[in-house]
Design an enzyme around this catalytic site. Structure first.
Site, PDB file in Angstrom:
ATOM      1  CG  HIS A 122      -1.962   1.091   1.204  1.00 53.26           C
ATOM      2  ND1 HIS A 122      -3.308   0.856   1.456  1.00 53.26           N
ATOM      3  CD2 HIS A 122      -1.860   2.422   0.986  1.00 53.26           C
ATOM      4  CE1 HIS A 122      -3.966   1.999   1.384  1.00 53.26           C
ATOM      5  NE2 HIS A 122      -3.098   2.982   1.112  1.00 53.26           N
ATOM      6  CG  HIS A 132      -7.860   3.888   0.427  1.00 56.37           C
ATOM      7  ND1 HIS A 132      -7.357   3.269  -0.669  1.00 56.37           N
ATOM      8  CD2 HIS A 132      -6.817   4.573   0.991  1.00 56.37           C
ATOM      9  CE1 HIS A 132      -6.063   3.552  -0.789  1.00 56.37           C
ATOM     10  NE2 HIS A 132      -5.708   4.340   0.195  1.00 56.37           N
ATOM     11  CG  HIS A 155      -1.618   6.257  -2.547  1.00 60.46           C
ATOM     12  ND1 HIS A 155      -2.859   6.152  -3.116  1.00 60.46           N
ATOM     13  CD2 HIS A 155      -1.753   5.835  -1.262  1.00 60.46           C
ATOM     14  CE1 HIS A 155      -3.724   5.687  -2.211  1.00 60.46           C
ATOM     15  NE2 HIS A 155      -3.069   5.485  -1.077  1.00 60.46           N
ATOM     16  CG  ASP A 164      -1.438   5.926   2.967  1.00 61.97           C
ATOM     17  OD1 ASP A 164      -1.825   5.557   1.834  1.00 61.97           O
ATOM     18  OD2 ASP A 164      -2.191   6.530   3.764  1.00 61.97           O
ATOM     19  CG  ASP A 165      -0.021   9.003   0.445  1.00 59.48           C
ATOM     20  OD1 ASP A 165      -0.099   8.825  -0.780  1.00 59.48           O
ATOM     21  OD2 ASP A 165      -0.965   8.749   1.230  1.00 59.48           O
ATOM     22  CD  GLU A 201      -7.016   7.086   5.253  1.00 59.39           C
ATOM     23  OE1 GLU A 201      -7.675   7.022   4.190  1.00 59.39           O
ATOM     24  OE2 GLU A 201      -5.878   7.605   5.310  1.00 59.39           O
TER      25      GLU A 201
HETATM   26  N1  LIG Z   1      -4.353   7.866   2.946  1.00 59.76           N
HETATM   27  C1  LIG Z   1      -5.113   8.057   1.852  1.00 59.76           C
HETATM   28  N2  LIG Z   1      -6.447   7.896   1.959  1.00 59.76           N
HETATM   29  C2  LIG Z   1      -7.221   8.064   0.885  1.00 59.76           C
HETATM   30  N3  LIG Z   1      -6.764   8.387  -0.312  1.00 59.76           N
HETATM   31  C3  LIG Z   1      -5.456   8.562  -0.460  1.00 59.76           C
HETATM   32  N4  LIG Z   1      -4.727   8.898  -1.545  1.00 59.76           N
HETATM   33  C4  LIG Z   1      -3.447   8.956  -1.167  1.00 59.76           C
HETATM   34  N5  LIG Z   1      -3.326   8.662   0.140  1.00 59.76           N
HETATM   35  C5  LIG Z   1      -4.579   8.401   0.612  1.00 59.76           C
HETATM   36 ZN   LIG Z   2      -3.721   4.899   0.762  1.00 58.89          ZN
END
Ligand SMILES: Nc1ncnc2[nH]cnc12
Ligand SMILES: [Zn+2]
Length: 326
Positions: free
Chosen positions: A11, A189, A13, A270-271, A192
């Site tokens: 996971h 997703h 992006h 995640d990011d 969250e």
């Molecule tokens: N944590 C996240 N939740 C939803 N969409 C996303 N796009 C990128 N990161 C995300």
């Molecule tokens: Zn994500």
């Protein structure tokens, strides 16, 4: 120390993996002012809505096939350097379309990056195409149709990311039907930003093998039991959750409680630069902040490999390598 552990990530992006320094370079190249979302070498956002705006702004600075190839290769090489043997990258053809690059060139660039990283480091990677929920059901359905049509051997899964508070899962269920019919692995997703109802909707309407985050399921004991019973894998991203304020701190983060309840979990970034993290840091958080042993962490890595959207032969090879070295 978790540096020595073999790792896997399912996971992350792709645009969310862009380091601020690279984004600044891209902005200079295209003459774009980034001060609204990037200052003093750090991405700027105050809440989930602003994070999504910043994410889309960063994505708009990657405009050519080569931009995406370099971004992908750099991220995967970074993962390989910390002993990561497998990665799934979440990509959004809409971001390619929005910038005028087009989904085909966007995907081709990412594939080039994957192949270059594999040649240099041996890391195995696959692509999860995602629809962005805040772009609306039609765009999410188009993303699923695109993934289904692509028949690209590196595209093995379908996801939905973006603004979880927009609409209900039912509005997007058709996209997942299309992806399922095309033989793609499904993840979404949920749980969250929104509470347990969102995870329940996902289980009822999408029946995914995996859920992105899913951590707010912890608020509903019966739902936790259902996840354990179904064997649904939660792609947990602790650093992201803390940065976005889903939980106050690592002590109150439910990763360990979900695992103890029998839910299959794994750890992901995640990011990473948006949340001042990295996959290496997520493993360290599990060890240091959450007190998990190497054996417990290895269980989560094995879960990620078992849940990978990859052909059986490749999966067997990865598991063999992992078991031999862990
Ligand atoms: N944590 C996240 N939740 C939803 N969409 C996303 N796009 C990128 N990161 C995300
Ligand atoms: Zn994500």
């Amino acid at each position: 120390m978790t540096q020595h552990l073999l790792k896997a990530e399912i996971h992350c992006h792709i645009e969310g993996a862009a380091p601020p320094s690279v984004t600044e370079k891209q902005a200079r190249k295209y003459g774009v002012d980034t001060s609204a979302f990037l200052q003093d070498g750090a991405y700027q956002w105050r809440d989930f809505s602003e994070f999504l705006v910043a994410y889309d702004a960063v994505a708009a600075l990657f405009r050519t096939e080569e931009d995406y190839a370099l971004l992908t290769e750099a991220y995967l090489s970074e993962l390989a350097a910390i002993n990561t043997i497998y990665s799934e990258i979440i990509v959004s053809p809409d971001h390619g379309d929005r910038i005028g690059l087009g989904a085909d060139a966007y995907l081709a660039g990412i594939c080039d990056g994957i192949l270059a990283a594999k040649e240099k480091t041996g890391i195995e990677a696959r692509i999860i195409v995602t629809g962005e929920r805040h772009f609306g059901p039609e765009r999410v359905i188009s993303a699923a149709e695109y993934a289904a049509r692509a028949k690209n051997p590196l595209v093995t899964g379908f996801n939905m990311a973006g603004e979880e508070r927009m609409g209900r899962v039912a509005d997007y269920a058709r996209a997942f039907d299309i992806a399922r019919d095309a033989g793609l692995g499904l993840t979404i997703h949920a749980g969250e930003v929104c509470g347990p109802f969102s995870v329940t909707d996902a289980l009822d309407l999408v029946k995914p093998a995996r859920i992105g985050h899913g951590v707010r399921a912890i608020e509903d004991e019966a739902l936790v039991a259902r996840l354990a019973e179904l064997g649904t894998v939660l792609e947990v991203c602790p650093g992201s959750n803390i940065a976005l304020g889903v939980f106050a701190d690592f002590d109150s983060h439910p990763l360990k409680r979900l695992k103890a309840a029998g839910v299959k979990v794994c750890i992901n970034s995640d990011d990473p630069p948006f949340f001042a993290t990295s996959l290496a840091r997520e493993y360290e958080i599990a060890a240091q902040a959450m007190g998990m042993s190497d054996a417990e962490i290895n269980q989560m890595t094995r879960t990620a490999l078992e849940a990978a959207f990859v052909d059986d032969g490749t999966k067997a090879g990865l598991l063999q390598r992992f078991d031999a070295q862990s």
